[in-house]
Structure formats: structure tokens, C-alpha cells
Design a protein around this motif. Structure first.
Motif, PDB file in Angstrom:
ATOM      1  N   TYR A  86       0.875  -1.168   0.000  1.00  0.00           N
ATOM      2  CA  TYR A  86       0.000   0.000   0.000  1.00  0.00           C
ATOM      3  C   TYR A  86       0.913   1.220   0.000  1.00  0.00           C
ATOM      4  CZ  TYR A  86      -3.029  -3.707   1.678  1.00  0.00           C
ATOM      5  OH  TYR A  86      -3.689  -4.892   1.813  1.00  0.00           O
ATOM      6  N   LEU A 123      -3.938   1.479  -3.214  1.00  0.00           N
ATOM      7  CA  LEU A 123      -4.281   0.349  -2.344  1.00  0.00           C
ATOM      8  C   LEU A 123      -4.458  -0.917  -3.179  1.00  0.00           C
ATOM      9  CD1 LEU A 123      -6.834   2.094   0.074  1.00  0.00           C
ATOM     10  CD2 LEU A 123      -4.345   1.936   0.247  1.00  0.00           C
ATOM     11  N   LYS A 164      -2.852   7.864  -3.160  1.00  0.00           N
ATOM     12  CA  LYS A 164      -2.512   6.577  -2.579  1.00  0.00           C
ATOM     13  C   LYS A 164      -2.896   5.450  -3.518  1.00  0.00           C
ATOM     14  CE  LYS A 164      -6.860   6.429   0.046  1.00  0.00           C
ATOM     15  NZ  LYS A 164      -7.472   6.419   1.406  1.00  0.00           N
ATOM     16  N   THR A 173      -6.505   0.897  11.275  1.00  0.00           N
ATOM     17  CA  THR A 173      -5.142   0.582  10.889  1.00  0.00           C
ATOM     18  C   THR A 173      -5.162  -0.063   9.517  1.00  0.00           C
ATOM     19  OG1 THR A 173      -3.087  -0.441  11.621  1.00  0.00           O
ATOM     20  CG2 THR A 173      -5.105  -1.690  11.973  1.00  0.00           C
ATOM     21  N   GLY A 174      -4.045  -0.636   9.149  1.00  0.00           N
ATOM     22  CA  GLY A 174      -3.977  -1.165   7.804  1.00  0.00           C
ATOM     23  C   GLY A 174      -3.721  -0.039   6.831  1.00  0.00           C
ATOM     24  N   TYR A 204       2.916  11.913   0.032  1.00  0.00           N
ATOM     25  CA  TYR A 204       2.534  13.076   0.829  1.00  0.00           C
ATOM     26  C   TYR A 204       3.384  14.266   0.407  1.00  0.00           C
ATOM     27  CZ  TYR A 204      -0.124  10.374   4.342  1.00  0.00           C
ATOM     28  OH  TYR A 204      -1.055   9.604   4.998  1.00  0.00           O
ATOM     29  N   PHE A 250       8.546   5.831   5.682  1.00  0.00           N
ATOM     30  CA  PHE A 250       8.720   6.949   4.767  1.00  0.00           C
ATOM     31  C   PHE A 250      10.084   6.914   4.098  1.00  0.00           C
ATOM     32  CE2 PHE A 250       5.082   9.673   5.390  1.00  0.00           C
ATOM     33  CZ  PHE A 250       4.570   9.264   6.610  1.00  0.00           C
ATOM     34  N   TYR A 288       5.347  10.235  15.146  1.00  0.00           N
ATOM     35  CA  TYR A 288       6.561  10.120  14.337  1.00  0.00           C
ATOM     36  C   TYR A 288       7.530  11.220  14.736  1.00  0.00           C
ATOM     37  CZ  TYR A 288       3.854   7.192  11.083  1.00  0.00           C
ATOM     38  OH  TYR A 288       3.082   6.201  10.514  1.00  0.00           O
ATOM     39  N   PHE A 313       1.778   5.470  -0.701  1.00  0.00           N
ATOM     40  CA  PHE A 313       1.256   6.818  -0.519  1.00  0.00           C
ATOM     41  C   PHE A 313       2.302   7.843  -0.955  1.00  0.00           C
ATOM     42  CE2 PHE A 313      -2.366   5.774   2.329  1.00  0.00           C
ATOM     43  CZ  PHE A 313      -2.054   4.457   2.627  1.00  0.00           C
ATOM     44  N   SER A 336       2.928   1.318   3.530  1.00  0.00           N
ATOM     45  CA  SER A 336       2.235   0.967   4.765  1.00  0.00           C
ATOM     46  C   SER A 336       2.177  -0.542   4.932  1.00  0.00           C
ATOM     47  CB  SER A 336       0.812   1.528   4.735  1.00  0.00           C
ATOM     48  OG  SER A 336       0.040   1.005   5.804  1.00  0.00           O
ATOM     49  N   ASP A 337       2.494  -0.994   6.126  1.00  0.00           N
ATOM     50  CA  ASP A 337       2.078  -2.335   6.486  1.00  0.00           C
ATOM     51  C   ASP A 337       0.822  -2.159   7.322  1.00  0.00           C
ATOM     52  OD1 ASP A 337       4.587  -2.884   9.110  1.00  0.00           O
ATOM     53  OD2 ASP A 337       2.816  -1.612   9.052  1.00  0.00           O
ATOM     54  N   PHE A 338       0.448  -3.118   8.067  1.00  0.00           N
ATOM     55  CA  PHE A 338      -0.812  -2.968   8.770  1.00  0.00           C
ATOM     56  C   PHE A 338      -0.686  -2.212  10.093  1.00  0.00           C
ATOM     57  CE2 PHE A 338      -4.026  -4.785   6.246  1.00  0.00           C
ATOM     58  CZ  PHE A 338      -3.380  -5.659   5.409  1.00  0.00           C
ATOM     59  N   ASN A 339       0.512  -1.807  10.404  1.00  0.00           N
ATOM     60  CA  ASN A 339       0.721  -1.133  11.678  1.00  0.00           C
ATOM     61  C   ASN A 339       1.166   0.311  11.550  1.00  0.00           C
ATOM     62  OD1 ASN A 339       0.058  -3.433  13.120  1.00  0.00           O
ATOM     63  ND2 ASN A 339       2.165  -4.188  13.075  1.00  0.00           N
ATOM     64  N   LYS A 340       1.997   0.604  10.571  1.00  0.00           N
ATOM     65  CA  LYS A 340       2.575   1.937  10.496  1.00  0.00           C
ATOM     66  C   LYS A 340       3.069   2.226   9.103  1.00  0.00           C
ATOM     67  CE  LYS A 340       6.736  -0.118  12.502  1.00  0.00           C
ATOM     68  NZ  LYS A 340       6.081  -1.323  13.041  1.00  0.00           N
ATOM     69  N   PHE A 341       3.469   3.479   8.908  1.00  0.00           N
ATOM     70  CA  PHE A 341       4.039   3.907   7.630  1.00  0.00           C
ATOM     71  C   PHE A 341       5.556   3.893   7.717  1.00  0.00           C
ATOM     72  CE2 PHE A 341       0.561   6.679   5.449  1.00  0.00           C
ATOM     73  CZ  PHE A 341      -0.371   5.689   5.653  1.00  0.00           C
ATOM     74  N   PHE A 367      -0.834   0.202  20.542  1.00  0.00           N
ATOM     75  CA  PHE A 367      -0.993  -0.744  19.444  1.00  0.00           C
ATOM     76  C   PHE A 367       0.362  -1.276  18.970  1.00  0.00           C
ATOM     77  CE2 PHE A 367      -3.502  -2.795  16.349  1.00  0.00           C
ATOM     78  CZ  PHE A 367      -2.884  -2.689  15.122  1.00  0.00           C
TER      79      PHE A 367
END
Lengths: 111, 114
Positions: free
Chosen positions: A32, A51, A49, B98-99, A36, A101, B35, A34, A94-99, B55
Motif C-alpha cells: 500500500y 491500495l 494513494k 489501521t492497515g 505526501y 517513509f 513520528y 502513498f 504501509s504495512d498494517f501497523n505503520k508507515f 498498538f
């Protein structure tokens, strides 16, 4: 593990010229992606983005990006830039927890 | 609100002092992320919350950094005994889930440690 590489730290371009900002990623999971934009002394604003679905993604301010799975790239393009596009651009995965960059590309549009 | 709010905008601390940063996520967003952006523009993930629960805290330097998201209060990021290398812009972001959901970023807090 996920990572993002933005090879160009700075891109100078004249107003009304086309521009491409490069982004390559590595990911061991579903991708996924993005883009910015960060204007001076401001937070990040989402440009576009990816997806799933069409690999050509259109965003705000006339920007678009193309997801290329075989080349693990997600390059950002604009056919004609304006002075107001001068800013820093960040690619993220993105994974499922965080971005995660990239280190950013400064786009400097000259009159 | 419709935007992520962060306070203060700027914070100056002497080395060894405490720093506390605040973040109000967009109403209805369940996830909050912190961040750290250092001088080379690299964004480092610190911690995320699902409502008031941690989380993912894999990016947190646990010795001096702590964070909370309590009900009906802004989220906070606290640095005990700041060091020079803590000088950075700290961004808060929120998302509905999330995701691969879009994260909406606040304007950041610039922390300068002297």
C-alpha cells in the motif's frame, strides 16, 4: 521488512515543465503506497494513494503516480508544475501497523 | 475536529529537562501515531495507539520516552531528561483504522534541546 528509497534528494525544474519524482520500495507483504507533500513549516498532506486496482492513480493538484510491481516503483508525476508546487515530497509504504517513509525529495520550481 | 491538532508549536528545553507534547486526533479516528522527523527529513515511527491502548511501540526509546492516550483527553508524548539528539519535529497522525488507511497528520511540534 518494508523500506522506501527516494533517490533524488532535490529536483530543480522550471515552471510549466513536467516532473517525475522517483520512489522505489521493498515490502514483504501486500503493498500500500502513498505520496505526501510537506510545505515549509507544515505537516504532511496526502497527495494520492495506491491500495489496489488500477495501477495509475490520480491525486490532488494534478499529480498522478503509477504503481509498477515488477520494478517495485511508485513514481510521482505532474505534466506541468507551478511555483506553488515547491515543497518536499515523501513516498511511504504501509504495512498494517505503520508507515515507512522515504527520505523525501525537495521539488524546487523556478520561474 | 476535522484536523489533527498539536500543541505547542515550538518547545525549547535545556538538556535534562522534561518535554511534553500533545495531540488531539480527528474526531472519530481510533488510531493515533507519533513520528519523529529529524534534520535529514527522515521520519521515524515511535508509537501508535488504538483508542487508549498501545498498538505498536516498536519505535519508542523506552528509557526516556513515554506516551498516553486517555479517554476525553489529548494524547501526549513525554520525554524525560531530554538530550540534544531529541531535537526534532514530532508529528502526530490519526486514522480511522489501521492497515492501509490514510493517516492524517498534524502540523507538528518542533522541539529544540539546548
Amino acid at each position: 521488512a518494508q523500506s522506501v528509497t527516494q533517490l533524488d534528494s532535490q529536483v530543480p525544474v522550471f515552471e510549466e515543465a513536467p516532473v517525475e519524482l522517483r520512489c522505489n520500495y521493498s515490502s514483504s507483504v501486500s503493498v500500500y503506497l502513498f505520496w505526501y507533500v510537506q510545505y515549509p513549516n507544515q505537516g504532511l498532506q496526502l497527495l494520492l494513494k495506491y491500495l489496489s486496482g488500477s495501477t495509475l492513480v490520480k491525486g490532488i493538484n494534478g499529480f498522478e503516480a503509477e504503481f509498477n510491481k515488477s520494478q517495485t516503483s511508485f513514481h510521482l508525476r505532474k505534466p506541468s508544475v507551478h511555483i506553488s508546487d515547491t515543497a518536499e515530497y515523501f513516498c511511504a509504504v504501509s504495512d498494517f501497523n505503520k508507515f515507512y517513509f522515504g527520505s523525501g525529495t525537495k521539488l524546487n520550481v523556478k520561474p | 475536529g476535522e484536523e489533527v491538532a498539536q500543541t505547542p508549536k515550538h518547545l525549547v528545553r535545556g538538556e535534562g529537562q522534561k518535554a511534553k507534547l500533545y495531540c488531539a486526533p480527528i474526531k472519530g479516528h481510533s488510531y493515533v501515531f507519533w513520528y519523529q522527523q529529524v534534520l535529514k527529513n527522515e521520519f521515524k515511527f515511535l508509537i501508535s495507539f488504538q483508542n487508549e491502548n498501545v498498538f505498536d511501540e516498536t519505535g519508542m526509546p523506552k528509557e526516556r520516552f513515554s506516551a498516553k492516550c486517555l479517554p476525553n483527553s489529548p494524547c501526549s508524548l513525554e520525554i524525560q531528561a531530554t538530550k540534544l539528539e531529541d531535537s526534532a519535529v514530532y508529528f502526530c497522525a490519526s486514522s480511522r483504522w489501521t492497515g492501509p488507511d490514510t493517516q492524517y497528520f498534524g502540523p507538528g511540534t518542533r522541539l529544540t534541546v539546548l
